[in-house]
Write a protein that holds these residues in place. Sequence first.
Motif, mmCIF file in Angstrom:
data_model
loop_
_atom_site.group_PDB
_atom_site.id
_atom_site.type_symbol
_atom_site.label_atom_id
_atom_site.label_comp_id
_atom_site.label_asym_id
_atom_site.label_seq_id
_atom_site.Cartn_x
_atom_site.Cartn_y
_atom_site.Cartn_z
ATOM 1 N N LEU A 33 0.825 -1.213 0.000
ATOM 2 C CA LEU A 33 0.000 0.000 0.000
ATOM 3 C C LEU A 33 0.858 1.262 0.000
ATOM 4 N N ASP A 34 1.978 1.232 0.762
ATOM 5 C CA ASP A 34 2.878 2.385 0.760
ATOM 6 C C ASP A 34 3.490 2.609 -0.626
ATOM 7 N N HIS A 35 3.913 1.518 -1.277
ATOM 8 C CA HIS A 35 4.478 1.630 -2.629
ATOM 9 C C HIS A 35 3.428 2.181 -3.598
ATOM 10 N N ARG A 36 2.213 1.653 -3.446
ATOM 11 C CA ARG A 36 1.150 2.130 -4.331
ATOM 12 C C ARG A 36 0.883 3.611 -4.075
ATOM 13 N N SER A 37 0.879 4.010 -2.825
ATOM 14 C CA SER A 37 0.653 5.411 -2.470
ATOM 15 C C SER A 37 1.749 6.299 -3.044
ATOM 16 N N SER A 38 3.002 5.863 -2.915
ATOM 17 C CA SER A 38 4.111 6.660 -3.453
ATOM 18 C C SER A 38 4.049 6.717 -4.983
ATOM 19 N N ARG A 39 3.653 5.598 -5.626
ATOM 20 C CA ARG A 39 3.517 5.583 -7.085
ATOM 21 C C ARG A 39 2.409 6.550 -7.525
ATOM 22 N N ILE A 40 1.290 6.546 -6.828
ATOM 23 C CA ILE A 40 0.195 7.461 -7.155
ATOM 24 C C ILE A 40 0.638 8.902 -6.951
ATOM 25 N N LYS A 41 1.395 9.134 -5.847
ATOM 26 C CA LYS A 41 1.891 10.494 -5.594
ATOM 27 C C LYS A 41 2.840 10.945 -6.701
ATOM 28 N N SER A 42 3.744 10.066 -7.144
ATOM 29 C CA SER A 42 4.676 10.438 -8.217
ATOM 30 C C SER A 42 3.915 10.674 -9.534
ATOM 31 N N GLU A 43 2.876 9.862 -9.780
ATOM 32 C CA GLU A 43 2.083 10.071 -10.987
ATOM 33 C C GLU A 43 1.354 11.413 -10.924
ATOM 34 N N LEU A 44 0.849 11.769 -9.753
ATOM 35 C CA LEU A 44 0.193 13.070 -9.590
ATOM 36 C C LEU A 44 1.191 14.208 -9.785
ATOM 37 N N ASP A 45 2.420 14.025 -9.248
ATOM 38 C CA ASP A 45 3.460 15.053 -9.447
ATOM 39 C C ASP A 45 3.810 15.190 -10.933
ATOM 40 N N ASP A 46 3.944 14.045 -11.613
ATOM 41 C CA ASP A 46 4.226 14.076 -13.052
ATOM 42 C C ASP A 46 3.084 14.753 -13.810
ATOM 43 N N ALA A 47 1.848 14.439 -13.414
ATOM 44 C CA ALA A 47 0.699 15.051 -14.075
ATOM 45 C C ALA A 47 0.695 16.558 -13.846
ATOM 46 N N ARG A 48 1.015 16.996 -12.638
ATOM 47 C CA ARG A 48 1.065 18.423 -12.332
ATOM 48 C C ARG A 48 2.169 19.094 -13.159
ATOM 49 N N ARG A 49 3.332 18.443 -13.229
ATOM 50 C CA ARG A 49 4.443 18.988 -14.010
ATOM 51 C C ARG A 49 4.072 19.069 -15.488
ATOM 52 N N LEU A 50 3.442 18.027 -16.029
ATOM 53 C CA LEU A 50 3.023 18.034 -17.432
ATOM 54 C C LEU A 50 1.969 19.110 -17.685
ATOM 55 N N LYS A 51 1.079 19.316 -16.704
ATOM 56 C CA LYS A 51 0.069 20.361 -16.849
ATOM 57 C C LYS A 51 0.729 21.732 -16.919
ATOM 58 N N GLU A 52 1.736 21.960 -16.068
ATOM 59 C CA GLU A 52 2.447 23.242 -16.087
ATOM 60 C C GLU A 52 3.191 23.431 -17.406
ATOM 61 N N GLU A 53 3.834 22.370 -17.904
ATOM 62 C CA GLU A 53 4.532 22.452 -19.182
ATOM 63 C C GLU A 53 3.542 22.747 -20.310
#
Length: 161
Positions: A33-53
């Motif tokens: 669950l922790d790995h899944r949570s960190s993966r979801i968090k990194s995907e959200l960060d990537d999505a935020r970064r892509l949105k800004e780009e």
Amino acid sequence: MFAEPEFWVAVAFFIMLGVFAYFGLHKTVLTTLDHRSSRIKSELDDARRLKEEAAKLLAEYQSRGASAEREAQDIIANAKAEAERIAAEAKTKMEDFVARRTKTAEGKIAMAEAQAVADVRAAAADAAVAAASTILSQSVKGDVANDLLSKGIAEVRQKLN
């Protein structure tokens, strides 16, 4: 109480929890669950970064579009000014051409008038000479006629040479 199925379901549930605790499955589940949570968090960060780009690219393309629009307006304005300048030049050239053609035509007309006047004078002179010749040939005879004829021929030779 031992006859009821809910009791045995509860006993089986607690036994299963004990087996999971003994083998450490709760740590594995929590780690997953922790790995899944960190993966979801990194995907959200990537999505935020892509949105800004994407927002930056959109702003850049909008500014490029605006500059291209301004450039197109400038090109149109320059083309209109060039067309007006060319039209003015063409008008000036046409006026000059018409003026030259008019002057040339006037010169030709003047030459034709002069030629016509010269032709009329020559025809009048020929008619006068013919009339004088006829009158003289009828009225003057003999040596006087020969003398006048030779003087006239000599005079014509002098004027023609």
